[in-house]
Design a protein around this motif. Sequence first.
Motif, PDB file in Angstrom:
ATOM      1  N   GLY A  53       8.640  -1.989   6.373  1.00 22.88           N
ATOM      2  CA  GLY A  53       7.405  -2.791   6.288  1.00 22.88           C
ATOM      3  C   GLY A  53       7.215  -3.369   4.904  1.00 22.88           C
ATOM      4  N   SER A  54       7.474  -2.536   3.902  1.00 23.01           N
ATOM      5  CA  SER A  54       7.354  -3.005   2.524  1.00 23.01           C
ATOM      6  C   SER A  54       8.312  -4.151   2.260  1.00 23.01           C
ATOM      7  N   LEU A  55       9.574  -4.034   2.787  1.00 17.72           N
ATOM      8  CA  LEU A  55      10.542  -5.111   2.594  1.00 17.72           C
ATOM      9  C   LEU A  55      10.067  -6.390   3.273  1.00 17.72           C
ATOM     10  N   SER A  56       9.513  -6.200   4.482  1.00 16.19           N
ATOM     11  CA  SER A  56       8.984  -7.380   5.185  1.00 16.19           C
ATOM     12  C   SER A  56       7.859  -8.022   4.389  1.00 16.19           C
ATOM     13  N   HIS A  57       6.980  -7.159   3.843  1.00 16.13           N
ATOM     14  CA  HIS A  57       5.867  -7.684   3.038  1.00 16.13           C
ATOM     15  C   HIS A  57       6.380  -8.369   1.777  1.00 16.13           C
ATOM     16  N   LEU A  58       7.435  -7.793   1.201  1.00 16.71           N
ATOM     17  CA  LEU A  58       8.011  -8.423   0.007  1.00 16.71           C
ATOM     18  C   LEU A  58       8.580  -9.798   0.326  1.00 16.71           C
ATOM     19  N   GLU A  59       9.224  -9.901   1.491  1.00 16.90           N
ATOM     20  CA  GLU A  59       9.752 -11.204   1.892  1.00 16.90           C
ATOM     21  C   GLU A  59       8.617 -12.201   2.126  1.00 16.90           C
ATOM     22  N   GLU A  60       7.549 -11.678   2.786  1.00 15.17           N
ATOM     23  CA  GLU A  60       6.382 -12.561   3.005  1.00 15.17           C
ATOM     24  C   GLU A  60       5.766 -12.971   1.670  1.00 15.17           C
ATOM     25  N   SER A  61       5.669 -12.026   0.746  1.00 13.00           N
ATOM     26  CA  SER A  61       5.119 -12.345  -0.571  1.00 13.00           C
ATOM     27  C   SER A  61       5.990 -13.375  -1.284  1.00 13.00           C
ATOM     28  N   ARG A  62       7.315 -13.214  -1.135  1.00 11.36           N
ATOM     29  CA  ARG A  62       8.205 -14.192  -1.767  1.00 11.36           C
ATOM     30  C   ARG A  62       7.954 -15.600  -1.230  1.00 11.36           C
ATOM     31  N   MET A  63       7.884 -15.680   0.103  1.00 10.83           N
ATOM     32  CA  MET A  63       7.647 -16.999   0.705  1.00 10.83           C
ATOM     33  C   MET A  63       6.261 -17.525   0.319  1.00 10.83           C
ATOM     34  N   ALA A  64       5.245 -16.603   0.317  1.00 12.23           N
ATOM     35  CA  ALA A  64       3.889 -17.030  -0.063  1.00 12.23           C
ATOM     36  C   ALA A  64       3.844 -17.494  -1.505  1.00 12.23           C
ATOM     37  N   LEU A  65       4.556 -16.768  -2.375  1.00 16.09           N
ATOM     38  CA  LEU A  65       4.579 -17.160  -3.784  1.00 16.09           C
ATOM     39  C   LEU A  65       5.234 -18.530  -3.967  1.00 16.09           C
ATOM     40  N   GLU A  75      -2.378 -21.646 -15.339  1.00 21.12           N
ATOM     41  CA  GLU A  75      -2.250 -20.208 -15.537  1.00 21.12           C
ATOM     42  C   GLU A  75      -1.820 -19.513 -14.250  1.00 21.12           C
ATOM     43  N   ALA A  76      -2.418 -19.908 -13.123  1.00 15.48           N
ATOM     44  CA  ALA A  76      -2.056 -19.295 -11.843  1.00 15.48           C
ATOM     45  C   ALA A  76      -0.606 -19.598 -11.492  1.00 15.48           C
ATOM     46  N   LYS A  77      -0.167 -20.828 -11.749  1.00 13.22           N
ATOM     47  CA  LYS A  77       1.226 -21.195 -11.448  1.00 13.22           C
ATOM     48  C   LYS A  77       2.188 -20.367 -12.284  1.00 13.22           C
ATOM     49  N   THR A  78       1.834 -20.165 -13.539  1.00  8.75           N
ATOM     50  CA  THR A  78       2.687 -19.356 -14.411  1.00  8.75           C
ATOM     51  C   THR A  78       2.754 -17.920 -13.916  1.00  8.75           C
ATOM     52  N   GLN A  79       1.606 -17.353 -13.569  1.00 10.73           N
ATOM     53  CA  GLN A  79       1.582 -15.983 -13.067  1.00 10.73           C
ATOM     54  C   GLN A  79       2.345 -15.852 -11.751  1.00 10.73           C
ATOM     55  N   LEU A  80       2.226 -16.860 -10.898  1.00 19.02           N
ATOM     56  CA  LEU A  80       2.956 -16.826  -9.630  1.00 19.02           C
ATOM     57  C   LEU A  80       4.470 -16.843  -9.866  1.00 19.02           C
ATOM     58  N   GLU A  81       4.911 -17.655 -10.775  1.00 18.30           N
ATOM     59  CA  GLU A  81       6.341 -17.721 -11.069  1.00 18.30           C
ATOM     60  C   GLU A  81       6.849 -16.396 -11.642  1.00 18.30           C
ATOM     61  N   MET A  82       6.042 -15.768 -12.522  1.00 18.75           N
ATOM     62  CA  MET A  82       6.443 -14.475 -13.066  1.00 18.75           C
ATOM     63  C   MET A  82       6.459 -13.414 -11.965  1.00 18.75           C
ATOM     64  N   LYS A  83       5.457 -13.447 -11.104  1.00 20.46           N
ATOM     65  CA  LYS A  83       5.405 -12.469 -10.020  1.00 20.46           C
ATOM     66  C   LYS A  83       6.558 -12.679  -9.048  1.00 20.46           C
ATOM     67  N   LEU A  84       6.985 -13.914  -8.830  1.00 16.60           N
ATOM     68  CA  LEU A  84       8.094 -14.184  -7.932  1.00 16.60           C
ATOM     69  C   LEU A  84       9.378 -13.506  -8.434  1.00 16.60           C
ATOM     70  N   VAL A  85       9.602 -13.525  -9.737  1.00 12.88           N
ATOM     71  CA  VAL A  85      10.782 -12.860 -10.309  1.00 12.88           C
ATOM     72  C   VAL A  85      10.740 -11.367 -10.017  1.00 12.88           C
ATOM     73  N   LYS A  86       9.558 -10.749 -10.191  1.00 13.92           N
ATOM     74  CA  LYS A  86       9.423  -9.320  -9.921  1.00 13.92           C
ATOM     75  C   LYS A  86       9.599  -8.999  -8.441  1.00 13.92           C
ATOM     76  N   ILE A  87       9.087  -9.859  -7.582  1.00 15.63           N
ATOM     77  CA  ILE A  87       9.210  -9.633  -6.142  1.00 15.63           C
ATOM     78  C   ILE A  87      10.676  -9.674  -5.719  1.00 15.63           C
ATOM     79  N   LEU A  88      11.393 -10.608  -6.280  1.00 14.91           N
ATOM     80  CA  LEU A  88      12.815 -10.692  -5.948  1.00 14.91           C
ATOM     81  C   LEU A  88      13.544  -9.409  -6.373  1.00 14.91           C
ATOM     82  N   GLU A  89      13.171  -8.878  -7.521  1.00  8.62           N
ATOM     83  CA  GLU A  89      13.764  -7.614  -7.961  1.00  8.62           C
ATOM     84  C   GLU A  89      13.409  -6.490  -6.997  1.00  8.62           C
ATOM     85  N   GLN A  90      12.143  -6.433  -6.560  1.00  8.14           N
ATOM     86  CA  GLN A  90      11.705  -5.382  -5.646  1.00  8.14           C
ATOM     87  C   GLN A  90      12.370  -5.500  -4.284  1.00  8.14           C
TER      88      GLN A  90
END
Length: 444
Positions: A398-410, A311-326
């Motif tokens: 900062g938000s963009l940097s955080h988004l990039e970090e979130s992408r890499m973390a995801l 379930e976590a892997k699925t949610q992470l993959e879905m969140k990664l798509v949204k992060i890329l959009e953001q």
Amino acid sequence: MSSGVLVSRPHYDSRAVAQGLPEKDAPEGPELPQPSSGSATVGYRSAKYTTSEWFSNYRTILEQAGTDHHDARTIQRESRALNQDTEAATSGKQAQGTRLLGERLQEIHYWKSELQRHIEQLLADTEALLALKTRLEKALDATETPFAIATDNLTCRTRRLGPDLVRDSVEEELLKEVDLIRSIQALLKRTTAQVVSQIKMNRDAKQTLELDWSDKHQAYSFDENGGRHSNMSPDTQHHPSSATMQEQVCNHSSWTKFTQDNLSKAMQEEQATSSLRVLVERMLQDTTEDLRVQCSTVDRAFSQRCAELIEAKTQLEMKLVKILEQIGAQEKNIAALQQAIHNKEAPLRVAQSRLYLRSLRPNMELCRDEPQFSLEGEVRQIEATVASLQQQLSEARGSLSHLEESRMALEKDINCKTHSLFIEREKCMTHRNRYPTISVLSGY
């Protein structure tokens, strides 16, 4: 008759001597001259005793002779009576001794039977404990497999990556399983030692009963032979020292108490054996059940953990798509903010130039009039606007940097979850299929 010189005699009270009274001392005073019959009678006087003393002496002898005669008759009469009494007492005592020996034989036979019964019971209990000891040793050996499985699961799970290296419910249950197995192993070892100790105590009690039984067997033989003796028996002899009480001789109460104590000790060991057997059976049943219950708990925790990982892997993959959009949207927002800041530079230069020129006014013309207030307000407004836009730009960057970090973390976390799923399902859960059965854990 011999002659001698007449001398004066001290005063002597013959009545006091005859009556047994103490002799009175002669009154002190000047010595008076004694009358004398003359020197012609000097050779006929003895000067020894008086007539009263003579009578007192022979009367005393008569009285003593009468007393001795009476005492002799009394002793003779008592001797005849004593002879008759002792003859009856001896016969009665011998009959009593024969009867008591018979009762003693019955008592010894009873205690021998009791001793024999408990000896056989202790032997059976010891054999049952030996069988239990074998089961405990097999059960202890059987716990090595669950222990190896649990420790291997913990070792495999240490190879999880990054944030997945967490103390989750699976690890807690595995640690509980390891602690449970260790405690059960310690309990089995203590119980085995207790069984071994009980076996030793049973054997010691059995040996004590056997020694007591052997002593009673010999005593029974001696008393049986003694009971057959009579006054006409040819094999009786004088043994003067046999009637002497010796230090090691006990009385009947202590003799009975000795055997009762031995039997009481044996019964205590029998009761302890019975309680220990029930305890061991219940303990083996409880430990087996505890191990199987904990095994099921760990398996459920693994299944739940795998479901959580999926379930976590699925949610992470879905969140990664949204992060890329953001990330794309935020890059566009940053470009717009930069353009807005650039657009405020020209108005700010105009207002600041106007204020500079007006600051060059001479003397009283340097007045804070309405244009001055307006220009100063305009500059402050433009500067505040630029500061607000720059703050917003900083936040956007900062938000963009955080988004990039979130992408890499995801992306990294998705890889961790994939790796963790492989460990949980392929390594751990497959290994747990080798868990021992209930009969093996019970020592069979």
